[in-house]
Design a protein around this motif. Structure first.
Motif, short mmCIF file in Angstrom:
data_model
loop_
_atom_site.label_atom_id
_atom_site.label_comp_id
_atom_site.label_asym_id
_atom_site.label_seq_id
_atom_site.Cartn_x
_atom_site.Cartn_y
_atom_site.Cartn_z
N THR A 34 0.84 -1.21 0.00
CA THR A 34 0.00 0.00 0.00
C THR A 34 0.88 1.26 0.00
OG1 THR A 34 -0.36 0.11 2.41
CG2 THR A 34 -1.84 -1.30 1.13
N TRP A 35 0.56 2.27 0.81
CA TRP A 35 1.26 3.55 0.73
C TRP A 35 2.69 3.46 1.28
CZ3 TRP A 35 -0.65 7.19 -2.23
CH2 TRP A 35 -2.03 7.24 -2.47
N LEU A 36 3.64 3.96 0.49
CA LEU A 36 5.04 3.94 0.89
C LEU A 36 5.23 4.73 2.19
CD1 LEU A 36 7.99 3.15 0.12
CD2 LEU A 36 8.13 5.33 -1.11
N ASN A 37 5.84 4.09 3.17
CA ASN A 37 6.09 4.70 4.49
C ASN A 37 4.82 5.18 5.19
OD1 ASN A 37 8.88 4.31 4.29
ND2 ASN A 37 9.17 6.28 3.26
N GLY A 38 3.67 4.67 4.72
CA GLY A 38 2.41 5.06 5.35
C GLY A 38 1.94 6.45 5.01
N ALA A 39 2.64 7.15 4.11
CA ALA A 39 2.29 8.53 3.75
C ALA A 39 1.29 8.54 2.60
CB ALA A 39 3.54 9.31 3.35
N GLN A 40 0.23 9.33 2.72
CA GLN A 40 -0.78 9.44 1.68
C GLN A 40 -1.35 10.85 1.66
OE1 GLN A 40 -3.07 6.41 4.04
NE2 GLN A 40 -4.82 7.55 3.22
N PRO A 41 -2.03 11.23 0.56
CA PRO A 41 -2.55 12.60 0.47
C PRO A 41 -3.62 12.87 1.53
CG PRO A 41 -2.60 11.47 -1.66
CD PRO A 41 -2.31 10.43 -0.63
N LEU A 42 -3.77 14.14 1.87
CA LEU A 42 -4.88 14.54 2.73
C LEU A 42 -6.19 14.45 1.94
CD1 LEU A 42 -3.34 17.70 4.45
CD2 LEU A 42 -3.59 15.40 5.44
N VAL A 43 -7.27 14.14 2.64
CA VAL A 43 -8.57 14.07 1.99
C VAL A 43 -8.91 15.41 1.33
CG1 VAL A 43 -11.05 13.73 2.41
CG2 VAL A 43 -9.38 12.29 3.58
N GLU A 44 -9.47 15.33 0.12
CA GLU A 44 -9.86 16.48 -0.71
C GLU A 44 -8.69 17.15 -1.42
OE1 GLU A 44 -13.24 17.35 -1.41
OE2 GLU A 44 -13.26 15.34 -0.52
N THR A 45 -7.48 16.58 -1.31
CA THR A 45 -6.35 17.08 -2.10
C THR A 45 -6.58 16.78 -3.58
OG1 THR A 45 -4.79 16.72 -0.28
CG2 THR A 45 -3.86 16.92 -2.49
N ASN A 46 -6.35 17.76 -4.45
CA ASN A 46 -6.38 17.50 -5.90
C ASN A 46 -5.14 16.71 -6.28
OD1 ASN A 46 -8.79 18.90 -6.50
ND2 ASN A 46 -7.70 20.84 -6.49
N ILE A 47 -5.34 15.54 -6.90
CA ILE A 47 -4.22 14.66 -7.22
C ILE A 47 -4.25 14.26 -8.69
CG2 ILE A 47 -4.01 13.71 -4.88
CD1 ILE A 47 -5.54 11.20 -5.94
N ILE A 48 -3.09 13.80 -9.17
CA ILE A 48 -2.99 13.18 -10.48
C ILE A 48 -2.27 11.85 -10.30
CG2 ILE A 48 -0.88 14.52 -11.01
CD1 ILE A 48 -1.72 14.33 -13.99
N ILE A 49 -2.76 10.81 -10.94
CA ILE A 49 -2.24 9.46 -10.80
C ILE A 49 -1.46 9.11 -12.07
CG2 ILE A 49 -2.83 7.03 -10.41
CD1 ILE A 49 -5.53 8.15 -9.27
N LYS A 50 -0.20 8.68 -11.90
CA LYS A 50 0.69 8.45 -13.04
C LYS A 50 1.35 7.08 -12.95
CE LYS A 50 2.24 13.31 -13.23
NZ LYS A 50 3.44 14.18 -13.20
N PRO A 51 1.75 6.51 -14.11
CA PRO A 51 2.66 5.37 -14.07
C PRO A 51 4.00 5.81 -13.47
CG PRO A 51 1.68 5.63 -16.26
CD PRO A 51 1.37 6.87 -15.48
N MET A 52 4.69 4.90 -12.83
CA MET A 52 5.94 5.24 -12.15
C MET A 52 7.08 5.53 -13.11
SD MET A 52 5.97 5.28 -8.75
CE MET A 52 7.53 4.64 -8.16
N HIS A 53 7.12 4.83 -14.27
CA HIS A 53 8.33 4.86 -15.09
C HIS A 53 8.06 5.05 -16.57
CE1 HIS A 53 9.48 2.27 -11.52
NE2 HIS A 53 10.34 3.27 -11.44
N GLU A 54 7.01 5.78 -16.94
CA GLU A 54 6.71 6.00 -18.34
C GLU A 54 6.91 7.47 -18.69
OE1 GLU A 54 6.44 3.87 -20.52
OE2 GLU A 54 5.48 2.05 -19.78
N SER A 55 6.91 7.76 -20.00
CA SER A 55 7.01 9.13 -20.48
C SER A 55 6.05 9.31 -21.64
CB SER A 55 8.45 9.45 -20.90
OG SER A 55 8.86 8.57 -21.93
N ALA A 56 6.14 10.46 -22.34
CA ALA A 56 5.29 10.76 -23.49
C ALA A 56 3.80 10.66 -23.14
CB ALA A 56 5.61 9.83 -24.67
N SER A 57 3.45 11.01 -21.90
CA SER A 57 2.06 11.03 -21.42
C SER A 57 1.41 9.65 -21.40
CB SER A 57 1.18 11.98 -22.27
OG SER A 57 1.65 13.30 -22.17
#
Length: 354
Positions: free
Chosen positions: A160-183
């Protein structure tokens, strides 16, 4: 920008020498020719960065720069051909755009091989190529060196979350692949508010793909790309703004894979939207990133700029696109230079770094 123009001008004698002593081996992956070797299909990632019509643009650009070009469409074919040759006959200069395969270090194979065989090639070495794909790693590294980056987290399907750290609720986020480029892997649905529902989506996507996901705070505002030419130090060209649907202020929009695949986005000079102080800040930050990461020959640094004019690092491209529809081509055109001058510059600068 005078220093950029002087740099390109000073490279011309080097280009003439290289033309006389080297042929260019152009390594690209195309959807029609890369997949098959020895009558077997090679594996590749679902959304691989294939070149199609862009291949002809790059090929013609290098030829118009005065070089003889021998194309290769997969890495194995090039390696086998090279190994059959005696070392004294090898007069190759590799223009490397290959990125075939499913694994994280797929773009580092040819730089590693060329270093082993003492063959000069364009762009950065294997370490830098791989590092510039490791988004979370370089984000944390550059954050530690004072570069402004968005808050970032990693979700792993097992731990699950690395080191237990995760966004605060209602934070605007974007989810990305870890190792890709060119969108690759990015769509409008990649942008969300973090809540219980989006947590379930992150978990499901990570489990389905069996891969970690990078989650970053989303920066609303503007987007730009800064082409770099790298000699004894990085030189930043004028930042190139990205417009979507004709709008310079992209707000909540992003450059998705669909935009990238169809070239359905535009370019403009960022100084049309921001004062000189902001533009120069972005240029100086891009050159600092180039030095910290160790980019060689050429590269590109991408930013999101919030509505207050604060730039945040988004991406590093160690072998960026230089096709007719690219920020590199736009930046050269703005300087009154020809498209093929891009390839003369890159080959000469890469020769200096090998």
């Amino acid at each position: 920008m005078k220093e950029i123009e002087n740099l390109i001008k000073d490279l011309k004698p080097k280009v003439e020498s290289l033309r006389a002593n080297f042929n260019v081996s152009l390594l690209t992956n195309t959807r029609s020719k890369t997949r098959e070797i020895n009558n077997s299909l090679m594996s590749y990632s679902t959304n691989n960065e294939f070149f199609n019509q862009e291949f002809e643009e790059v090929l013609t650009g290098i030829q118009n720069a005065g070089f003889f070009v021998e194309p290769f469409f997969n890495e194995i074919e090039f390696i086998l051909t090279t190994l059959k040759e005696s070392s004294y006959r090898n007069k190759r200069f590799v223009y490397n755009l290959s990125r075939n395969g499913q694994h994280t270090g797929k773009k580092s194979l040819i730089p590693s091989f060329c270093d082993l065989m003492s063959i000069p090639y364009t762009g950065s070495d294997a370490l830098v190529i791989s590092f510039s794909r490791a988004k979370y790693m370089y984000t944390k590294y550059l954050d530690n060196h004072g570069i402004k980056v968005p808050n970032s987290w990693v979700y792993d399907p097992v731990h699950t979350w690395l080191n237990g750290a995760q966004p605060l609720v209602e934070t605007n986020i974007i989810i990305k692949p870890m190792h890709e480029s060119a969108s690759i892997g990015l769509s409008k649905s990649s942008i969300k508010k973090y809540n219980q529902e989006s947590q379930l989506e992150i978990t499901r996507e990570s489990l389905e793909k069996n891969t970690p996901l990078l989650v970053q705070e989303f920066i609303s505002g503007f987007e730009c790309e800064v082409p770099l030419l790298i000699s004894s130090k990085p030189y930043a060209m004028n930042p190139v703004g990205i417009s979507i649907d004709g709008e310079n202020h992209v707000g909540q929009e992003i450059l998705t894979y669909a935009h990238s695949y169809s070239d359905s986005y535009g370019f403009y000079s960022l100084d049309k939207e921001f004062p000189k102080s902001v533009v120069e800040k972005i240029r100086s930050t891009a050159t600092q990133i180039g030095r910290l990461v160790g980019l060689k020959g050429y590269g590109r640094v991408d930013f999101r700029i919030n509505n207050q004019g604060v730039p945040y690092l988004m991406d590093i491209a160690a072998s960026p696109y230089t096709t007719q529809h690219s920020s590199f081509a736009f930046a050269y055109e703005q300087l009154g230079l020809n498209y093929h001058d891009i390839y003369s510059s890159i080959i000469a600068l890469s020769a200096n770094s090998n």
